[in-house]
Design an enzyme around this catalytic site. Sequence first.
Site, PDB file in Angstrom:
ATOM      1  N   LEU A  18       0.813  -1.207   0.000  1.00  0.00           N
ATOM      2  CA  LEU A  18       0.000   0.000   0.000  1.00  0.00           C
ATOM      3  C   LEU A  18       0.854   1.268   0.000  1.00  0.00           C
ATOM      4  O   LEU A  18       2.020   1.239   0.400  1.00  0.00           O
ATOM      5  CB  LEU A  18      -0.909   0.018   1.233  1.00  0.00           C
ATOM      6  CG  LEU A  18      -2.004  -1.034   1.328  1.00  0.00           C
ATOM      7  CD1 LEU A  18      -2.605  -1.032   2.732  1.00  0.00           C
ATOM      8  CD2 LEU A  18      -3.090  -0.781   0.269  1.00  0.00           C
ATOM      9  N   SER A  19       0.253   2.363  -0.426  1.00  0.00           N
ATOM     10  CA  SER A  19       0.896   3.655  -0.259  1.00  0.00           C
ATOM     11  C   SER A  19       1.139   3.879   1.237  1.00  0.00           C
ATOM     12  O   SER A  19       0.287   3.540   2.066  1.00  0.00           O
ATOM     13  CB  SER A  19      -0.014   4.756  -0.815  1.00  0.00           C
ATOM     14  OG  SER A  19       0.556   6.030  -0.623  1.00  0.00           O
ATOM     15  N   ALA A  20       2.323   4.396   1.575  1.00  0.00           N
ATOM     16  CA  ALA A  20       2.726   4.638   2.963  1.00  0.00           C
ATOM     17  C   ALA A  20       3.021   3.363   3.743  1.00  0.00           C
ATOM     18  O   ALA A  20       3.095   3.375   4.972  1.00  0.00           O
ATOM     19  CB  ALA A  20       1.686   5.471   3.714  1.00  0.00           C
ATOM     20  N   GLY A  43       5.860   1.858   3.425  1.00  0.00           N
ATOM     21  CA  GLY A  43       7.293   1.916   3.712  1.00  0.00           C
ATOM     22  C   GLY A  43       8.151   1.328   2.611  1.00  0.00           C
ATOM     23  O   GLY A  43       9.360   1.139   2.801  1.00  0.00           O
ATOM     24  N   LYS A  44       7.562   1.057   1.455  1.00  0.00           N
ATOM     25  CA  LYS A  44       8.297   0.439   0.342  1.00  0.00           C
ATOM     26  C   LYS A  44       9.553   1.223  -0.038  1.00  0.00           C
ATOM     27  O   LYS A  44      10.661   0.679  -0.085  1.00  0.00           O
ATOM     28  CB  LYS A  44       7.401   0.332  -0.897  1.00  0.00           C
ATOM     29  CG  LYS A  44       6.162  -0.502  -0.740  1.00  0.00           C
ATOM     30  CD  LYS A  44       5.364  -0.567  -2.028  1.00  0.00           C
ATOM     31  CE  LYS A  44       4.932   0.786  -2.547  1.00  0.00           C
ATOM     32  NZ  LYS A  44       4.067   1.536  -1.605  1.00  0.00           N
ATOM     33  N   SER A  45       9.359   2.514  -0.340  1.00  0.00           N
ATOM     34  CA  SER A  45      10.475   3.323  -0.826  1.00  0.00           C
ATOM     35  C   SER A  45      11.536   3.526   0.245  1.00  0.00           C
ATOM     36  O   SER A  45      12.736   3.545  -0.041  1.00  0.00           O
ATOM     37  CB  SER A  45       9.969   4.678  -1.323  1.00  0.00           C
ATOM     38  OG  SER A  45       9.166   4.508  -2.476  1.00  0.00           O
ATOM     39  N   SER A  49       1.962  -1.457  -7.272  1.00  0.00           N
ATOM     40  CA  SER A  49       1.632  -2.605  -8.141  1.00  0.00           C
ATOM     41  C   SER A  49       0.487  -3.423  -7.537  1.00  0.00           C
ATOM     42  O   SER A  49       0.694  -4.552  -7.097  1.00  0.00           O
ATOM     43  CB  SER A  49       2.861  -3.481  -8.404  1.00  0.00           C
ATOM     44  OG  SER A  49       3.638  -3.712  -7.259  1.00  0.00           O
TER      45      SER A  49
END
Length: 230
Positions: free
Chosen positions: A32-34, A36-38, A105
């Site tokens: 999900l957005s936020a 922590g992926k990046s 994605s």
Amino acid sequence: MATNITWHPSLTRRERNATRGQKGFTLWFTGLSASGKSTVATALEQHLLHLGIAAYRLDGDNVRFGLNRDLGFSDADRQENIRRIGEVAKLFADSSTVAITSFISPFRADRDLARSLHKAASEGVHAGDEPIPFVEVYVEVPLDVAEKRDPKGLYKKARAGEIKEFTGISSPYEAPEAPEIVIKTHESSVEECVAQIVRWLEEKDLIPTKTLTATAADAAGSSGTAALAS
């Protein structure tokens, strides 16, 4: 695809890997957005570089400033976004570089397509070459946690109806069914998540076994541990 084209053979991946002294593969961060992926992907990239391993991160927002600037957020555009990134990641991995992608994605079929592109790199005209490993990293956090973080204010806008087709609110997120790695940034620090991934890569012989003393803490450096952005 055009029919009046011919594939021109080049060096094999085995030759490239031997020359560069490392293996190329793709780490595909999804969540999900936020979630922590990046943040984790950036820390991992820094850690691998500190270990002398060539790595490059492809970020979901960054590629929309260039390669995918013509795409929006409709289902069709999201699918094309992931297809293009799957092809680009495959090229990086084919060059014996560690490709790190951090994209929401959201659709399982699109992630499966990206995986199949890597598998196909050892089939057909590439038969006999080494396959390109594809490692799906599911950044699993509850929606309410991601929404509370909301560093870009996107969930708030989505709830207010200002952003249409927002993943987790008005558009679905299809969680991976069998990811190679699952990290939980609401339970573990950035450093711990990086260490978990590095241990897995070492166990699978994708990177040399080295100590974590130059550790993820150093790698997290400028990424920080507090603001898990995307």
